[in-house]
Design an enzyme around this catalytic site. Structure first.
Site, PDB file in Angstrom:
ATOM      1  N   ASP A   1     -15.348  -1.209   8.956  1.00 24.05           N
ATOM      2  CA  ASP A   1     -16.116  -1.529   7.757  1.00 24.05           C
ATOM      3  C   ASP A   1     -17.108  -2.642   8.068  1.00 24.05           C
ATOM      4  O   ASP A   1     -16.765  -3.620   8.765  1.00 24.05           O
ATOM      5  CB  ASP A   1     -15.192  -1.968   6.630  1.00 24.05           C
ATOM      6  CG  ASP A   1     -14.221  -0.869   6.207  1.00 24.05           C
ATOM      7  OD1 ASP A   1     -14.538   0.316   6.431  1.00 24.05           O
ATOM      8  OD2 ASP A   1     -13.149  -1.203   5.669  1.00 24.05           O
TER       9      ASP A   1
ATOM     10  N   ASN B   1      -9.656  -0.697  10.263  1.00 24.93           N
ATOM     11  CA  ASN B   1      -8.436  -0.068   9.760  1.00 24.93           C
ATOM     12  C   ASN B   1      -7.923   0.875  10.838  1.00 24.93           C
ATOM     13  O   ASN B   1      -8.613   1.829  11.207  1.00 24.93           O
ATOM     14  CB  ASN B   1      -8.731   0.709   8.486  1.00 24.93           C
ATOM     15  CG  ASN B   1      -9.133  -0.194   7.340  1.00 24.93           C
ATOM     16  OD1 ASN B   1      -8.289  -0.678   6.607  1.00 24.93           O
ATOM     17  ND2 ASN B   1     -10.426  -0.449   7.202  1.00 24.93           N
TER      18      ASN B   1
ATOM     19  N   GLY C   1      -6.944   5.570   5.220  1.00 27.49           N
ATOM     20  CA  GLY C   1      -6.481   6.498   4.208  1.00 27.49           C
ATOM     21  C   GLY C   1      -6.829   7.935   4.547  1.00 27.49           C
ATOM     22  O   GLY C   1      -7.851   8.233   5.154  1.00 27.49           O
TER      23      GLY C   1
ATOM     24  N   ARG D   1     -11.127   3.241  11.431  1.00 29.00           N
ATOM     25  CA  ARG D   1     -12.331   3.085  10.607  1.00 29.00           C
ATOM     26  C   ARG D   1     -12.784   1.648  10.667  1.00 29.00           C
ATOM     27  O   ARG D   1     -11.963   0.720  10.599  1.00 29.00           O
ATOM     28  CB  ARG D   1     -12.037   3.478   9.156  1.00 29.00           C
ATOM     29  CG  ARG D   1     -13.289   3.770   8.337  1.00 29.00           C
ATOM     30  CD  ARG D   1     -12.986   3.974   6.873  1.00 29.00           C
ATOM     31  NE  ARG D   1     -12.756   2.697   6.207  1.00 29.00           N
ATOM     32  CZ  ARG D   1     -11.673   2.398   5.510  1.00 29.00           C
ATOM     33  NH1 ARG D   1     -10.692   3.288   5.385  1.00 29.00           N
ATOM     34  NH2 ARG D   1     -11.546   1.222   4.934  1.00 29.00           N
TER      35      ARG D   1
ATOM     36  N   GLU E   1       0.817  -1.217   0.000  1.00 31.43           N
ATOM     37  CA  GLU E   1       0.000   0.000   0.000  1.00 31.43           C
ATOM     38  C   GLU E   1       0.856   1.275   0.000  1.00 31.43           C
ATOM     39  O   GLU E   1       0.379   2.348   0.360  1.00 31.43           O
ATOM     40  CB  GLU E   1      -0.930  -0.002   1.208  1.00 31.43           C
ATOM     41  CG  GLU E   1      -1.933  -1.136   1.213  1.00 31.43           C
ATOM     42  CD  GLU E   1      -2.829  -1.115   2.431  1.00 31.43           C
ATOM     43  OE1 GLU E   1      -3.749  -0.284   2.478  1.00 31.43           O
ATOM     44  OE2 GLU E   1      -2.596  -1.933   3.348  1.00 31.43           O
TER      45      GLU E   1
ATOM     46  N   GLU F   1     -13.936  -5.601   9.032  1.00 31.07           N
ATOM     47  CA  GLU F   1     -12.569  -5.333   9.473  1.00 31.07           C
ATOM     48  C   GLU F   1     -12.461  -3.949  10.096  1.00 31.07           C
ATOM     49  O   GLU F   1     -13.364  -3.120   9.959  1.00 31.07           O
ATOM     50  CB  GLU F   1     -11.586  -5.441   8.303  1.00 31.07           C
ATOM     51  CG  GLU F   1     -11.775  -4.414   7.212  1.00 31.07           C
ATOM     52  CD  GLU F   1     -10.716  -4.534   6.132  1.00 31.07           C
ATOM     53  OE1 GLU F   1      -9.521  -4.344   6.445  1.00 31.07           O
ATOM     54  OE2 GLU F   1     -11.078  -4.803   4.970  1.00 31.07           O
TER      55      GLU F   1
ATOM     56  N   SER G   1      -6.632  -2.169   1.684  1.00 27.71           N
ATOM     57  CA  SER G   1      -6.966  -1.520   0.411  1.00 27.71           C
ATOM     58  C   SER G   1      -7.501  -2.494  -0.628  1.00 27.71           C
ATOM     59  O   SER G   1      -7.399  -2.257  -1.826  1.00 27.71           O
ATOM     60  CB  SER G   1      -5.754  -0.764  -0.160  1.00 27.71           C
ATOM     61  OG  SER G   1      -5.414   0.316   0.666  1.00 27.71           O
TER      62      SER G   1
END
Length: 305
Positions: A254, A269, A273, A252, A19, A267, A147
């Site tokens: 999801d 994060n 980003g 974050r 990434e 998941e 990602s």
């Protein structure tokens, strides 16, 4: 806090993971935001400079804008712990757990957090039997990438072998995961509070790397369309999922919302980003928090241990 209160700040971005390119974009935007607010912020790419340079820099704080391995998996967090430098985001254990999608699921299952059914895949797995147990479509993904790198949505049993080979190219641990039909949502977490939910829609087969970072036809819907009480209920579960892994600071989460309105967590994060396509800045803007203010707030939450 005033700009000088943050001291000398290293913005870690780039790195050695798959990434890297996304991280370069995130870190560049974070660096410009901090410098624009008068913070003494400096670029630091761990692929180009070693820990000795980080020590020599005498930094007071670190903003981690690294994504993936060696930046989001607990490794750099452990080094910063040893150096006693406050850093943004989750600690060593939480970062390692969240990076590992398999062990995230193990923790969530033990904590009663709903997450889709899954199986681990190996070179000798009976892929047809996995399809029979999980059903189609399903997602095949490397356990330790972000990602959507190495990820495939499998609609036919005959595509399993190719999907496994792609994922195994990135990680020795590969998951086949039940696909939840419904609404795709993401929730930023900042300082112990869940930001407004964002509904994601893409004409692509799923919200893949291109949809996240390259496409102009991805739709980000905020408000997400849920009734306020329903959104609040999901946000409470988001915070529970975040806390179950021991995460802190910002991140974050999801998830998918099925036809019955039940959330299924995918998941976390821990270093999301921060690009012009990124979701946490989008949710922050919705509550009146500019990108610069968001970056400063994240940096303010930095600590060790």
């Amino acid at each position: 806090m005033n700009a000088q209160d943050y001291g000398k700040v290293a913005v870690l971005f780039g790195g050695r993971s798959a990434e890297r390119e996304v991280s370069l974009k995130s870190g560049g935007m974070v660096l410009r935001a901090l410098q624009g607010r008068g913070v003494d912020a400096h670029a630091f790419d761990p692929r180009e400079r070693d820990l000795a340079a980080l020590i020599a820099g005498r930094f007071d704080r670190v903003f981690i804008a690294l994504h993936g391995r060696y930046g989001e998996d607990g490794t750099i967090q452990g080094a910063l712990e040893l150096l006693g430098i406050p850093y943004t985001g989750s600690g060593v254990l939480a970062s390692a757990l969240a990076m590992d999608k398999w062990r995230t699921k193990l923790v969530w299952q033990s904590a009663g957090i709903p997450t889709p059914r899954y199986e681990l895949l190996g070179a000798h797995s009976d892929l047809a039997a996995v399809v029979a147990r999980l059903g189609l479509p399903l997602m095949v993904k490397p356990a330790n990438e972000g990602s959507s790198i190495g990820m495939s949505k499998v609609r036919a049993a005959g595509a399993m072998e190719e999907a496994y080979a792609l994922a195994a190219n990135y990680d020795s641990v590969v998951l086949a995961e039940q696909f939840i039909e419904g609404i795709e949502l993401t929730a930023g977490v900042l300082g112990g509070e869940a930001l407004p939910l964002i509904k994601l829609e893409t004409p692509r087969d799923f919200y893949d790397y291109a949809a996240k970072y390259l496409a102009d036809d991805t739709r980000y819907i905020i408000p997400c369309g849920l009734a306020p009480e329903a959104e609040a209920a999901v946000q409470r579960q988001v915070l529970a999922a975040f806390a179950a892994l021991g995460c802190r600071g910002w991140g974050r989460v999801d998830l998918m919302l099925d036809a019955a309105g039940r959330p299924w967590f995918i998941e976390v994060n821990t270093s999301p980003g921060m690009t012009d396509h990124s979701l946490v800045p989008m949710a922050a803007r919705h509550i009146g928090l500019s990108f610069e203010d968001l970056v400063l707030r994240i940096l303010e939450l930095a600590h060790v241990g």
